[in-house]
Design an enzyme around this catalytic site. Structure first.
Site, PDB file in Angstrom:
ATOM      1  N   ALA A 153     -16.605  -0.430 -13.705  1.00 58.24           N
ATOM      2  CA  ALA A 153     -16.316  -1.206 -12.748  1.00 58.24           C
ATOM      3  C   ALA A 153     -17.164  -0.993 -11.640  1.00 58.24           C
ATOM      4  O   ALA A 153     -17.943  -1.802 -10.905  1.00 58.24           O
ATOM      5  CB  ALA A 153     -14.819  -1.430 -12.281  1.00 58.24           C
ATOM      6  N   GLY A 154     -17.330   0.439 -11.351  1.00 63.05           N
ATOM      7  CA  GLY A 154     -18.138   0.957 -10.241  1.00 63.05           C
ATOM      8  C   GLY A 154     -19.550   1.322 -10.607  1.00 63.05           C
ATOM      9  O   GLY A 154     -20.119   1.906  -9.891  1.00 63.05           O
ATOM     10  N   THR A 156      -8.261  -1.195 -12.402  1.00 64.81           N
ATOM     11  CA  THR A 156      -9.679  -0.738 -12.314  1.00 64.81           C
ATOM     12  C   THR A 156      -9.510   0.892 -11.385  1.00 64.81           C
ATOM     13  O   THR A 156     -10.407   1.379 -11.354  1.00 64.81           O
ATOM     14  CB  THR A 156     -10.709  -1.412 -11.622  1.00 64.81           C
ATOM     15  OG1 THR A 156     -10.074  -1.585  -9.990  1.00 64.81           O
ATOM     16  CG2 THR A 156     -11.104  -2.658 -12.074  1.00 64.81           C
ATOM     17  N   ALA A 157      -7.899   1.201 -11.261  1.00 67.61           N
ATOM     18  CA  ALA A 157      -7.764   2.411 -10.619  1.00 67.61           C
ATOM     19  C   ALA A 157      -7.782   3.593 -11.442  1.00 67.61           C
ATOM     20  O   ALA A 157      -8.604   4.442 -11.729  1.00 67.61           O
ATOM     21  CB  ALA A 157      -6.470   2.165  -9.771  1.00 67.61           C
ATOM     22  N   ARG A 158      -6.589   3.666 -12.098  1.00 71.15           N
ATOM     23  CA  ARG A 158      -6.107   4.890 -12.952  1.00 71.15           C
ATOM     24  C   ARG A 158      -5.454   4.334 -14.423  1.00 71.15           C
ATOM     25  O   ARG A 158      -4.552   3.677 -13.958  1.00 71.15           O
ATOM     26  CB  ARG A 158      -5.449   5.993 -12.421  1.00 71.15           C
ATOM     27  CG  ARG A 158      -6.402   6.828 -11.182  1.00 71.15           C
ATOM     28  CD  ARG A 158      -7.438   7.478 -12.123  1.00 71.15           C
ATOM     29  NE  ARG A 158      -8.544   8.193 -11.036  1.00 71.15           N
ATOM     30  CZ  ARG A 158      -9.664   7.721 -10.727  1.00 71.15           C
ATOM     31  NH1 ARG A 158      -9.762   6.497 -10.945  1.00 71.15           N
ATOM     32  NH2 ARG A 158     -10.265   8.492  -9.645  1.00 71.15           N
ATOM     33  N   ASP A 206       0.905  -1.277   0.184  1.00 76.45           N
ATOM     34  CA  ASP A 206      -0.057  -0.039  -0.106  1.00 76.45           C
ATOM     35  C   ASP A 206       0.814   1.190   0.070  1.00 76.45           C
ATOM     36  O   ASP A 206       1.432   1.629   1.101  1.00 76.45           O
ATOM     37  CB  ASP A 206      -0.822   0.270   1.281  1.00 76.45           C
ATOM     38  CG  ASP A 206      -2.080   1.038   0.990  1.00 76.45           C
ATOM     39  OD1 ASP A 206      -3.123   0.689   0.748  1.00 76.45           O
ATOM     40  OD2 ASP A 206      -1.688   2.141   1.186  1.00 76.45           O
ATOM     41  N   ASP A 218     -10.266  -1.697 -17.138  1.00 80.67           N
ATOM     42  CA  ASP A 218     -11.527  -0.769 -16.904  1.00 80.67           C
ATOM     43  C   ASP A 218     -11.085   0.697 -17.249  1.00 80.67           C
ATOM     44  O   ASP A 218     -12.075   1.540 -17.158  1.00 80.67           O
ATOM     45  CB  ASP A 218     -12.358  -0.870 -15.637  1.00 80.67           C
ATOM     46  CG  ASP A 218     -13.616  -0.482 -15.824  1.00 80.67           C
ATOM     47  OD1 ASP A 218     -14.311  -0.496 -16.962  1.00 80.67           O
ATOM     48  OD2 ASP A 218     -13.909   0.235 -14.874  1.00 80.67           O
ATOM     49  N   GLU A 276      -9.789   8.599 -22.330  1.00 84.03           N
ATOM     50  CA  GLU A 276     -11.239   7.931 -22.324  1.00 84.03           C
ATOM     51  C   GLU A 276     -12.198   9.045 -22.914  1.00 84.03           C
ATOM     52  O   GLU A 276     -12.325  10.381 -22.567  1.00 84.03           O
ATOM     53  CB  GLU A 276     -11.613   7.600 -20.868  1.00 84.03           C
ATOM     54  CG  GLU A 276     -10.944   6.450 -20.136  1.00 84.03           C
ATOM     55  CD  GLU A 276     -11.461   6.152 -18.557  1.00 84.03           C
ATOM     56  OE1 GLU A 276     -12.659   6.838 -18.459  1.00 84.03           O
ATOM     57  OE2 GLU A 276     -10.646   5.368 -18.116  1.00 84.03           O
ATOM     58  N   HIS A 310     -14.855   1.818 -18.468  1.00 83.52           N
ATOM     59  CA  HIS A 310     -14.894   2.474 -17.064  1.00 83.52           C
ATOM     60  C   HIS A 310     -16.285   2.243 -16.478  1.00 83.52           C
ATOM     61  O   HIS A 310     -17.043   3.093 -16.014  1.00 83.52           O
ATOM     62  CB  HIS A 310     -14.606   3.966 -17.264  1.00 83.52           C
ATOM     63  CG  HIS A 310     -14.042   4.557 -16.122  1.00 83.52           C
ATOM     64  ND1 HIS A 310     -13.335   5.672 -15.983  1.00 83.52           N
ATOM     65  CD2 HIS A 310     -14.231   4.298 -14.746  1.00 83.52           C
ATOM     66  CE1 HIS A 310     -12.838   5.840 -14.595  1.00 83.52           C
ATOM     67  NE2 HIS A 310     -13.263   4.955 -14.008  1.00 83.52           N
TER      68      HIS A 310
END
Length: 308
Positions: free
Chosen positions: A283-284, A231-233, A170, A257, A262, A281
């Site tokens: 995922a969420g 799935t982050a950036r 992390d 994703d 984009e 994009h």
């Protein structure tokens, strides 16, 4: 006046309108920055998604602005320093789509390990080659996580339920000791995560340190035939190096994703790579998450304005 210049769910919009405050809703207004500035002149609150770039230039057009609401969790399009300088509050839906993103990561790993779409297409085309579509099990494999926030922890919990080993690093060094022990996550360095991961899932924020974290050197450190999920950036990955790793077999596959541009341009380097799957994009973007985002941001903005 509350100005909403991108899409908000009907329930979120209704909550704003129930407050008695004037609401101007135009989900396409973000496309015309000049028109947006004109509308912003009378706004005490601005609600955006990820298309509107909120910076000092835009804030100058909103002298009455008191709060900006972000319909989502990422803040790449929000210059927080500019908001602080103006004394404008920021409200966003922290953690609201974590379950959806975590489930997407699991779906991506199952897609990579079992290729159900390919098998179904094979049958639809008249085939029945069972040996070509056996795939492999997630149980016993190692999932590496870079980033252990709201999403990373949920991914870890689900992966452990599948019998996977989870190792994580992390960059923000979040204090998750008790949770890490509960989920049986091994905290280690980025280098060790790369070395062990059969699957690598990215959940780190975009910073100067994490930009192009996944590049030729880091990809070479992973086991040959590993898989990447982002799935982050998009900017966490150097595209040309990812494509080279996929084509050489260093990576067996990847699911993205998020990308650096984009929507993805027609002639982008990531197009036409056989073992790379890109989604827009989403995922969420589950129905449950979007409903919750709209309501939570509406409530947060109204609270910042002192309205119930």
């Amino acid at each position: 006046m509350i100005l909403v210049c991108e899409f908000i769910t009907p329930s979120g919009l209704e909550r704003l309108r129930q407050s008695g405050v004037e609401v101007h809703y135009d989900p396409h207004l973000w496309k015309d920055r000049d028109a947006l500035k004109v509308r912003l002149a009378d706004a005490t609150a601005l609600i955006v998604r990820n298309q509107t770039h909120v910076d000092a230039d835009l804030l100058l057009a909103g002298p009455k602005l008191r709060v900006v609401g972000r319909l989502g969790v990422g803040l790449d399009n929000i210059n927080q320093a500019d908001l602080e300088a103006r004394g404008v509050k920021l409200y966003f839906a922290r953690g609201i789509n974590a379950v959806g993103v975590a489930e997407y990561v699991m779906a991506a790993m199952l897609h990579l390990s079992r290729n159900l779409a390919g098998a179904a297409r094979h049958v639809a085309e008249g085939g029945w080659n069972r040996s070509a579509f056996g795939g492999f099990e997630l149980s016993g494999k190692t999932l590496g996580l870079i980033g252990l926030g709201e999403v990373g922890l949920r991914v870890a919990r689900r992966a452990r339920a599948f019998g996977m080993k989870v190792v994580a690093a992390d960059p923000q060094r979040l204090p998750w000791e008790s949770v890490v022990e509960e989920f049986e996550i091994t905290l280690t360095t980025v280098e060790e995560v790369l070395r062990q991961s059969h699957f690598l899932s990215l959940h780190a924020p975009l910073t100067l340190e994490t930009r192009h974290l996944i590049r030729a050197e880091t990809l070479a450190a992973m086991p040959k035939g590993a898989y990447l999920i982002n799935t982050a950036r998009g900017e966490l990955v150097r595209n040309e190096d990812l494509v080279a790793a996929l084509r050489s077999g260093q990576l067996a596959g990847a699911v993205l994703d998020v990308v650096d541009e984009e929507p993805l341009p027609e002639h982008h380097v990531l197009r036409a790579v056989d073992n790379l799957w890109i989604t827009p994009h989403v995922a969420g973007l589950t129905a449950e998450a979007q409903e919750a985002v709209g309501l939570r941001v509406a409530e947060g903005v109204l609270a910042a304005l002192g309205v119930r």
